[in-house]
Design a protein around this motif. Structure first.
Motif, PDB file in Angstrom:
ATOM      1  N   UNK A  97       0.828  -1.190   0.000  1.00  0.00           N
ATOM      2  CA  UNK A  97       0.000   0.000   0.000  1.00  0.00           C
ATOM      3  C   UNK A  97       0.873   1.253   0.000  1.00  0.00           C
ATOM      4  N   UNK A  98       0.375   2.265  -0.704  1.00  0.00           N
ATOM      5  CA  UNK A  98       1.055   3.564  -0.783  1.00  0.00           C
ATOM      6  C   UNK A  98       2.542   3.406  -1.124  1.00  0.00           C
ATOM      7  N   UNK A  99       2.773   2.744  -2.233  1.00  0.00           N
ATOM      8  CA  UNK A  99       4.139   2.479  -2.700  1.00  0.00           C
ATOM      9  C   UNK A  99       4.797   3.797  -3.069  1.00  0.00           C
ATOM     10  N   UNK A 100       5.983   4.101  -2.524  1.00  0.00           N
ATOM     11  CA  UNK A 100       6.648   5.364  -2.865  1.00  0.00           C
ATOM     12  C   UNK A 100       7.283   5.299  -4.254  1.00  0.00           C
ATOM     13  N   UNK A 101       7.472   6.469  -4.839  1.00  0.00           N
ATOM     14  CA  UNK A 101       8.086   6.532  -6.162  1.00  0.00           C
ATOM     15  C   UNK A 101       9.458   5.867  -6.159  1.00  0.00           C
ATOM     16  N   UNK A 102      10.222   6.055  -5.088  1.00  0.00           N
ATOM     17  CA  UNK A 102      11.573   5.491  -5.031  1.00  0.00           C
ATOM     18  C   UNK A 102      11.559   3.982  -5.236  1.00  0.00           C
ATOM     19  N   UNK A 103      10.476   3.329  -4.821  1.00  0.00           N
ATOM     20  CA  UNK A 103      10.399   1.873  -5.010  1.00  0.00           C
ATOM     21  C   UNK A 103      10.133   1.536  -6.471  1.00  0.00           C
ATOM     22  N   UNK A 104       9.383   2.363  -7.160  1.00  0.00           N
ATOM     23  CA  UNK A 104       9.122   2.120  -8.578  1.00  0.00           C
ATOM     24  C   UNK A 104      10.400   2.157  -9.399  1.00  0.00           C
ATOM     25  N   UNK A 105      11.349   2.996  -8.990  1.00  0.00           N
ATOM     26  CA  UNK A 105      12.586   3.145  -9.768  1.00  0.00           C
ATOM     27  C   UNK A 105      13.445   1.889  -9.737  1.00  0.00           C
ATOM     28  N   UNK A 106      13.106   0.957  -8.873  1.00  0.00           N
ATOM     29  CA  UNK A 106      13.866  -0.298  -8.805  1.00  0.00           C
ATOM     30  C   UNK A 106      13.327  -1.348  -9.762  1.00  0.00           C
ATOM     31  N   UNK A 107      12.183  -1.066 -10.397  1.00  0.00           N
ATOM     32  CA  UNK A 107      11.528  -2.035 -11.269  1.00  0.00           C
ATOM     33  C   UNK A 107      11.773  -1.708 -12.744  1.00  0.00           C
ATOM     34  N   UNK A 108      11.930  -2.732 -13.589  1.00  0.00           N
ATOM     35  CA  UNK A 108      11.965  -2.462 -15.038  1.00  0.00           C
ATOM     36  C   UNK A 108      10.635  -1.848 -15.467  1.00  0.00           C
ATOM     37  N   UNK A 109      10.712  -0.794 -16.257  1.00  0.00           N
ATOM     38  CA  UNK A 109       9.531  -0.001 -16.601  1.00  0.00           C
ATOM     39  C   UNK A 109       9.347  -0.018 -18.114  1.00  0.00           C
ATOM     40  N   UNK A 110       8.126  -0.306 -18.537  1.00  0.00           N
ATOM     41  CA  UNK A 110       7.787  -0.353 -19.965  1.00  0.00           C
ATOM     42  C   UNK A 110       6.901   0.850 -20.263  1.00  0.00           C
ATOM     43  N   UNK A 111       7.286   1.671 -21.231  1.00  0.00           N
ATOM     44  CA  UNK A 111       6.541   2.903 -21.489  1.00  0.00           C
ATOM     45  C   UNK A 111       6.110   2.993 -22.948  1.00  0.00           C
ATOM     46  N   UNK A 112       5.113   3.843 -23.183  1.00  0.00           N
ATOM     47  CA  UNK A 112       4.767   4.205 -24.551  1.00  0.00           C
ATOM     48  C   UNK A 112       5.891   5.045 -25.132  1.00  0.00           C
ATOM     49  N   UNK A 113       5.877   5.196 -26.461  1.00  0.00           N
ATOM     50  CA  UNK A 113       6.945   5.928 -27.125  1.00  0.00           C
ATOM     51  C   UNK A 113       6.901   7.410 -26.763  1.00  0.00           C
ATOM     52  N   UNK A 114       8.065   8.042 -26.757  1.00  0.00           N
ATOM     53  CA  UNK A 114       8.156   9.468 -26.438  1.00  0.00           C
ATOM     54  C   UNK A 114       7.362  10.281 -27.459  1.00  0.00           C
ATOM     55  N   UNK A 115       6.645  11.272 -26.954  1.00  0.00           N
ATOM     56  CA  UNK A 115       5.810  12.102 -27.813  1.00  0.00           C
ATOM     57  C   UNK A 115       4.363  11.665 -27.852  1.00  0.00           C
ATOM     58  N   UNK A 116       4.076  10.442 -27.402  1.00  0.00           N
ATOM     59  CA  UNK A 116       2.686   9.975 -27.366  1.00  0.00           C
ATOM     60  C   UNK A 116       1.963  10.657 -26.217  1.00  0.00           C
ATOM     61  N   UNK A 117       0.635  10.635 -26.252  1.00  0.00           N
ATOM     62  CA  UNK A 117      -0.147  11.208 -25.161  1.00  0.00           C
ATOM     63  C   UNK A 117       0.163  10.516 -23.833  1.00  0.00           C
ATOM     64  N   UNK A 118       0.320   9.198 -23.878  1.00  0.00           N
ATOM     65  CA  UNK A 118       0.601   8.472 -22.639  1.00  0.00           C
ATOM     66  C   UNK A 118       1.958   8.856 -22.074  1.00  0.00           C
ATOM     67  N   UNK A 119       2.936   9.014 -22.948  1.00  0.00           N
ATOM     68  CA  UNK A 119       4.267   9.440 -22.478  1.00  0.00           C
ATOM     69  C   UNK A 119       4.189  10.831 -21.858  1.00  0.00           C
ATOM     70  N   UNK A 120       3.465  11.737 -22.500  1.00  0.00           N
ATOM     71  CA  UNK A 120       3.355  13.096 -21.964  1.00  0.00           C
ATOM     72  C   UNK A 120       2.617  13.100 -20.625  1.00  0.00           C
ATOM     73  N   UNK A 121       1.622  12.232 -20.483  1.00  0.00           N
ATOM     74  CA  UNK A 121       0.916  12.128 -19.204  1.00  0.00           C
ATOM     75  C   UNK A 121       1.820  11.543 -18.132  1.00  0.00           C
ATOM     76  N   UNK A 122       2.677  10.614 -18.513  1.00  0.00           N
ATOM     77  CA  UNK A 122       3.675  10.070 -17.590  1.00  0.00           C
ATOM     78  C   UNK A 122       4.584  11.183 -17.079  1.00  0.00           C
TER      79      UNK A 122
END
Length: 329
Positions: A181-206
């Motif tokens: 619960x309430x996972x801090x951002x610092x913990x997310x940085x330890x995980x492999x992250x899959x993102x939409x391509x740069x310039x997409x709406x999802x990337x900009x929202x990220x």
């Protein structure tokens, strides 16, 4: 040129815009040989080659550049004629031209179904695009309304927010963070992250959600397909930031879970957008009002992810003192 057809001009325009026969075929829902045939027939009518290929790249010839100018003018004239007829028809018998950003195709057909159930005489022209293609639809007057997350600044438009749009962090159900619960951002940085391509709406929202911290994410893949991202997450290749509207099926079937991350969900808005100078036909005006009045409620009823209470969609607020821009504040 007297035997050239409007279909040939539309196919040619799509190829010229993308400088790609395959991308034009995908947009037009045709096979690549069918696109090539239409272009060859137009070249026969013109008596000149319209494209040339150097290596793997396609370029317009001087004749092709001229043809593109007049093709767009002819297509626009036909479009204006159609709009004039739609104004005379009113809502019943009218044609609704609407384009939606790719994340919207997970729920938008059901909104259209609800609208047409009330107006059975309406015919539909729905197209789904990435952001670049959607802006082209608006710029070239190829659609009456566009539904998107980020209204354009480069085009003079009226933008009205009609529904909240949550973004979430998703992972496979067996992930180590799934029960936390309430996972801090610092913990997310330890995980492999899959993102939409740069310039997409999802990337900009990220980037909106994480700001300068985005660069701390361990992005292992950038993928231009939401469906592929979901499958990669299901396979355990990483976690991802996605629109909650795109993961309903996977949440219902237990293939994905939403992580409880501090500050999430990240909120954006769904906007209905049209050119400021656009004279909307009655059917488009009716659908716009339908979205503003009922869009949020209908979309919420479709969602598998039940988010915390979203921020309200504000009343129409004018961004320049003349026209409304409904947006989250």
């Amino acid at each position: 040129m007297k035997h050239a057809t409007l279909r040939q001009l539309k196919v040619f325009e799509a190829v010229a815009r993308h400088l790609s026969f395959s991308r034009a075929a995908e947009e037009l829902h045709l096979t690549q040989p069918a696109v090539s045939t239409q272009v060859k027939q137009l070249e026969t009518h013109a008596g000149l080659p319209l494209f040339e290929q150097l290596g793997k790249k396609v370029f317009l010839t001087p004749a092709g550049s001229e043809m593109l100018h007049y093709s767009r003018a002819i297509i626009a004239l036909f479009r204006e004629t159609e709009e004039a007829m739609d104004h005379l028809k009113g809502i019943t018998g009218g044609k609704l031209n609407v384009a939606v950003i790719s994340a919207g195709d997970y729920f938008f057909p059901r909104l259209l179904a609800a609208f047409t159930a009330r107006h059975p005489g309406v015919t539909l022209n729905l197209t789904v695009h990435n952001r670049e293609e959607l802006l082209h639809q608006l710029t070239e007057n190829l659609t009456d309304l566009a539904v998107m997350v980020r209204p354009p600044h480069e085009i003079d438009t009226i933008n009205e927010a009609f529904a909240p749009h949550p973004y979430v962090i998703v992972a496979p159900p067996g992930h180590a963070l799934a029960d936390q619960r309430q996972i801090p951002f610092s913990r997310l940085t330890q995980e492999p992250f899959i993102s939409r391509e740069r310039g997409s709406d999802t990337w900009n929202s990220l980037q909106d959600a994480f700001g300068e911290r985005t660069q701390q994410l361990k992005i292992t893949m950038e993928i231009a397909s939401t469906e592929t991202i979901k499958q990669a997450v299901v396979a355990g290749m990483g976690i991802s930031f996605l629109s909650a509207h795109t993961v309903g099926m996977e949440l219902r079937t237990g293939q994905l879970t939403v992580l409880d991350v501090e500050g999430f969900p990240a909120w954006q808005s769904w906007y209905v957008v049209h050119r400021r100078s656009k004279r909307l036909p009655p059917v488009a005006l009716a659908f716009r009002q339908f979205l503003l009045d009922e869009g949020a409620m209908l979309i919420d009823g479709m969602m598998a992810y039940k988010s915390p209470v979203p921020p309200p969609v504000a009343n129409a607020v004018d961004i320049d003192g003349e026209h409304g821009d409904r947006s989250h504040r």
